[in-house]
Write an enzyme that holds these catalytic residues in place. Structure first.
Site, PDB file in Angstrom:
ATOM      1  CE  LYS A  37      -2.256   1.866  88.285  1.00  0.00           C
ATOM      2  NZ  LYS A  37      -3.305   1.706  89.284  1.00  0.00           N
ATOM      3  CB  THR A  88     -12.033  -0.781  99.336  1.00  0.00           C
ATOM      4  OG1 THR A  88     -12.111  -2.157  98.918  1.00  0.00           O
ATOM      5  CG2 THR A  88     -13.045   0.025  98.566  1.00  0.00           C
ATOM      6  CD  GLU A 154     -15.629  -8.349  88.518  1.00  0.00           C
ATOM      7  OE1 GLU A 154     -16.262  -7.566  87.797  1.00  0.00           O
ATOM      8  OE2 GLU A 154     -15.563  -9.573  88.298  1.00  0.00           O
ATOM      9  CG  ASN A 217     -13.557 -12.361  98.737  1.00  0.00           C
ATOM     10  OD1 ASN A 217     -13.687 -13.231  97.877  1.00  0.00           O
ATOM     11  ND2 ASN A 217     -13.102 -11.162  98.471  1.00  0.00           N
ATOM     12  CG  PHE A 258     -10.641 -21.905  97.421  1.00  0.00           C
ATOM     13  CD1 PHE A 258     -10.653 -21.861  96.041  1.00  0.00           C
ATOM     14  CD2 PHE A 258     -10.215 -20.778  98.112  1.00  0.00           C
ATOM     15  CE1 PHE A 258     -10.255 -20.721  95.356  1.00  0.00           C
ATOM     16  CE2 PHE A 258      -9.809 -19.631  97.440  1.00  0.00           C
ATOM     17  CZ  PHE A 258      -9.827 -19.602  96.063  1.00  0.00           C
ATOM     18  N   GLY A 262      -1.341 -25.220 102.772  1.00  0.00           N
ATOM     19  CA  GLY A 262      -0.069 -24.613 102.379  1.00  0.00           C
ATOM     20  C   GLY A 262       0.238 -23.427 103.259  1.00  0.00           C
ATOM     21  CB  CYS A 269      -9.324  -9.929  97.524  1.00  0.00           C
ATOM     22  SG  CYS A 269      -9.352  -8.930  96.039  1.00  0.00           S
TER      23      CYS A 269
HETATM   24  C1  UDX Z   1     -10.178 -13.758  95.552  1.00  0.00           C
HETATM   25  C2  UDX Z   1     -11.539 -14.407  95.260  1.00  0.00           C
HETATM   26  O1  UDX Z   1     -11.355 -15.757  94.847  1.00  0.00           O
HETATM   27  C3  UDX Z   1     -12.270 -13.626  94.188  1.00  0.00           C
HETATM   28  O2  UDX Z   1     -13.538 -14.195  93.957  1.00  0.00           O
HETATM   29  C4  UDX Z   1     -12.403 -12.191  94.671  1.00  0.00           C
HETATM   30  O3  UDX Z   1     -13.021 -11.433  93.680  1.00  0.00           O
HETATM   31  C5  UDX Z   1     -11.041 -11.603  94.982  1.00  0.00           C
HETATM   32  O4  UDX Z   1     -10.377 -12.413  95.929  1.00  0.00           O
HETATM   33  P1  UDX Z   1      -7.820 -13.718  94.330  1.00  0.00           P
HETATM   34  O5  UDX Z   1      -7.363 -12.813  95.432  1.00  0.00           O
HETATM   35  O6  UDX Z   1      -7.464 -13.387  92.927  1.00  0.00           O
HETATM   36  O7  UDX Z   1      -9.400 -13.853  94.363  1.00  0.00           O
HETATM   37  O8  UDX Z   1      -7.190 -15.153  94.641  1.00  0.00           O
HETATM   38  P2  UDX Z   1      -7.715 -16.623  94.994  1.00  0.00           P
HETATM   39  O9  UDX Z   1      -7.576 -17.475  93.800  1.00  0.00           O
HETATM   40  O10 UDX Z   1      -9.018 -16.599  95.677  1.00  0.00           O
HETATM   41  O11 UDX Z   1      -6.578 -17.060  96.025  1.00  0.00           O
HETATM   42  C6  UDX Z   1      -6.426 -16.366  97.267  1.00  0.00           C
HETATM   43  C7  UDX Z   1      -5.295 -16.927  98.074  1.00  0.00           C
HETATM   44  O12 UDX Z   1      -5.653 -18.184  98.622  1.00  0.00           O
HETATM   45  C8  UDX Z   1      -3.980 -17.148  97.334  1.00  0.00           C
HETATM   46  O13 UDX Z   1      -2.917 -16.685  98.141  1.00  0.00           O
HETATM   47  C9  UDX Z   1      -3.923 -18.657  97.157  1.00  0.00           C
HETATM   48  O14 UDX Z   1      -2.608 -19.125  97.086  1.00  0.00           O
HETATM   49  C10 UDX Z   1      -4.626 -19.123  98.424  1.00  0.00           C
HETATM   50  N1  UDX Z   1      -5.219 -20.459  98.320  1.00  0.00           N
HETATM   51  C11 UDX Z   1      -6.212 -20.702  97.420  1.00  0.00           C
HETATM   52  C12 UDX Z   1      -4.797 -21.468  99.167  1.00  0.00           C
HETATM   53  O15 UDX Z   1      -3.917 -21.286 100.007  1.00  0.00           O
HETATM   54  N2  UDX Z   1      -5.396 -22.705  99.059  1.00  0.00           N
HETATM   55  C13 UDX Z   1      -6.374 -22.975  98.177  1.00  0.00           C
HETATM   56  O16 UDX Z   1      -6.859 -24.109  98.149  1.00  0.00           O
HETATM   57  C14 UDX Z   1      -6.793 -21.937  97.322  1.00  0.00           C
END
Ligand code: UDX
Length: 442
Positions: A37, A88, A154, A217, A258, A262, A269
């Site tokens: 990396k 983590t 973060e 989260n 959000f 689906g 995360c």
């Molecule tokens: C998330 C948090 O948003 C972020 O703040 C944190 O730091 C890390 O975790 P991320 O994992 O990058 O970020 O993705 P995110 O955009 O939150 O989407 C998470 C999941 O939820 C995805 O699988 C997405 O497809 C799903 N999702 C999101 C839905 O099914 N419906 C929605 O309306 C929004």
């Protein structure tokens, strides 16, 4: 003022943070135990897909503000501000978070710190971890109490990581009220440009800062499972969850974001964070408070199995010998991350029931192959859809949303489309002679 800093861990979080800190004018050393990396990043190549990050990385390497190394000694010598950005993950066979990587950074770094330093934790950790790491650092470092641990969670989203780091909604800093000496003022220097443009800065104790992240989260996961639960009721009642989400989303207290029903949430995360949160609450004797998260998790996992059932029903009750095109493997668009991806999970289950699955994703092919080597992989949308009995859209990449029925009508065996992200126009597909099935939609 430019600071000298080290960022430990060069995954999605650490690599982005390192490049963004250099972009803010600091001198940054990215540190990772994985030499391959380090070599990739040093040559200006990002080992994963993140829009905008490669340009930022290359620009800051050229300017000399950004370098990478595997040497902790070099990092300890170079920097007096350290960021902890290692993973983590969920412990195998348990809900709790595996803190091996976080612990080992402090265990290796602290003995090398001979001058005052601040370690800012950015990883998502169970509440109580920062205080424990602080005690460990003070004990192991020759500088003793001059080394402090603060927590600076973060919140970046993959796909928007650069933007979220350089223009976050807020900055949160947890400091140890008993031992803290300089963490707040150092953080104010680190983020001076962000504070200047008015980004909210909340300073709190360590436990609150740790909990802010997991609560955020947990809330997002709950919001998604809420709408997916409503989608189940919509299906039973013959209603449309997309219109429903638009309607309730107009209420500012609820908000439309959000609320997309689906196949649910995945990624590195949300799933593991809600589980670690439940596990930690249990250890603290507050498990009852978070039992609802078990339901949030269950609703989410149910989306995957019901998608498999829907596909089976569409094939007339059995998947044996069927060809299924799966469009999308990443856990969400604009990412190549397949960790706990609902799309790949569904593809795997369908294959296990006897279907030949052909997966295509614009960016996540390599990672998918590594995780699920036995699935079939296609080179394009058309290649995936060749001879398909059912076409499934499981990640809402723009390329798939823009797909027109005519693009694939002549190559599929049957005209059935299943939209796991409610991202296609049902009327367009139906009027072209396809059966269209979404989630929680008539
Ligand atoms: C998330 C948090 O948003 C972020 O703040 C944190 O730091 C890390 O975790 P991320 O994992 O990058 O970020 O993705 P995110 O955009 O939150 O989407 C998470 C999941 O939820 C995805 O699988 C997405 O497809 C799903 N999702 C999101 C839905 O099914 N419906 C929605 O309306 C929004």
């Amino acid at each position: 003022m430019s600071l000298r800093m080290a960022v430990f861990g060069t995954g999605y979080l650490g690599a982005t943070h390192a490049a963004c800190m250099a972009e803010l004018g600091h001198e940054v050393l990215g540190v990772d135990v994985d030499a391959s990396k380090v070599a990739k990043l040093s040559s200006g190549e990002v080992p994963f897909y993140e829009p905008g990050l490669e340009e930022l990385l290359q620009r800051n390497i050229s300017s000399g503000r950004l370098r990478f190394t595997s040497s902790y000694a070099e990092a300890a010598e170079f920097a007096d501000v350290h960021f902890l950005g290692v993973g983590t993950p969920q412990k195998k066979g348990e809900f709790a978070a595996d803190l091996t990587y976080v612990d080992s950074v402090v265990a290796e770094l602290a003995p090398l710190l001979t001058k005052p330093a601040v370690i800012f934790g950015k990883s998502t950790v169970p509440v109580g971890t920062a205080a424990r790491l602080g005690a460990m650092a003070r004990e192991l470092s020759p500088a003793g109490d001059d080394v402090e641990v603060a927590w600076n969670p973060e919140f970046l989203r993959e796909g928007y990581a650069v933007q979220d780091t350089l223009r976050p909604d807020r900055l949160v800093l947890g400091v140890d009220e008993t031992y803290s000496r300089r963490a707040r003022e150092v953080a104010e220097e680190v983020y001076a440009d962000l504070l200047e443009v008015g980004i909210p800065f909340l300073v709190t104790d360590l436990a609150t800062a740790e909990l802010v992240k997991v609560s955020a989260n947990a809330f997002l996961a709950t919001k998604i499972s809420f709408i997916n639960a409503i989608a189940e009721v919509c299906e039973a009642a013959g209603a449309d969850v997309s219109v429903l989400a638009d309607a309730i989303g107009h209420d500012e207290r609820i908000g439309r974001k959000f609320l997309n029903a689906g196949i649910g949430f995945g990624g590195g995360c949300l799933p593991k964070d809600i589980r670690a949160f439940m596990a930690r609450a249990g250890e603290l004797g507050a498990d009852q408070a978070l039992t609802f998260l078990r339901e949030v998790d269950a609703i989410n996992m149910r989306r995957r199995t019901s998608m498999v059932e829907l596909t089976k029903d569409t094939c007339g009750g059995s998947l044996l010998g069927r060809r299924i095109a799966v469009l999308g493997a990443a856990f969400k668009p604009n990412s190549d991350d397949v960790r706990d991806s609902p799309a790949l999970n569904i593809a795997g289950q369908i294959q296990l029931q006897g279907a030949a699955v052909n997966v295509y994703d614009p960016k996540a092919m390599e990672n998918s192959r590594r995780l699920f080597p036995t699935l079939g992989y296609a080179t394009s949308v058309r290649d995936a859809c060749e001879g398909a009995d059912v076409v499934m859209v499981l990640t809402e990449w723009k390329e798939f949303r823009d797909l027109a029925p005519d693009d694939i009508a002549t190559i599929v065996r049957e005209k059935h489309i299943i939209d796991g992200r409610n991202c296609m126009d049902s009327r367009v597909w139906r009027s072209a002679g396809w059966t269209y099935q979404g989630v929680g939609r008539k």
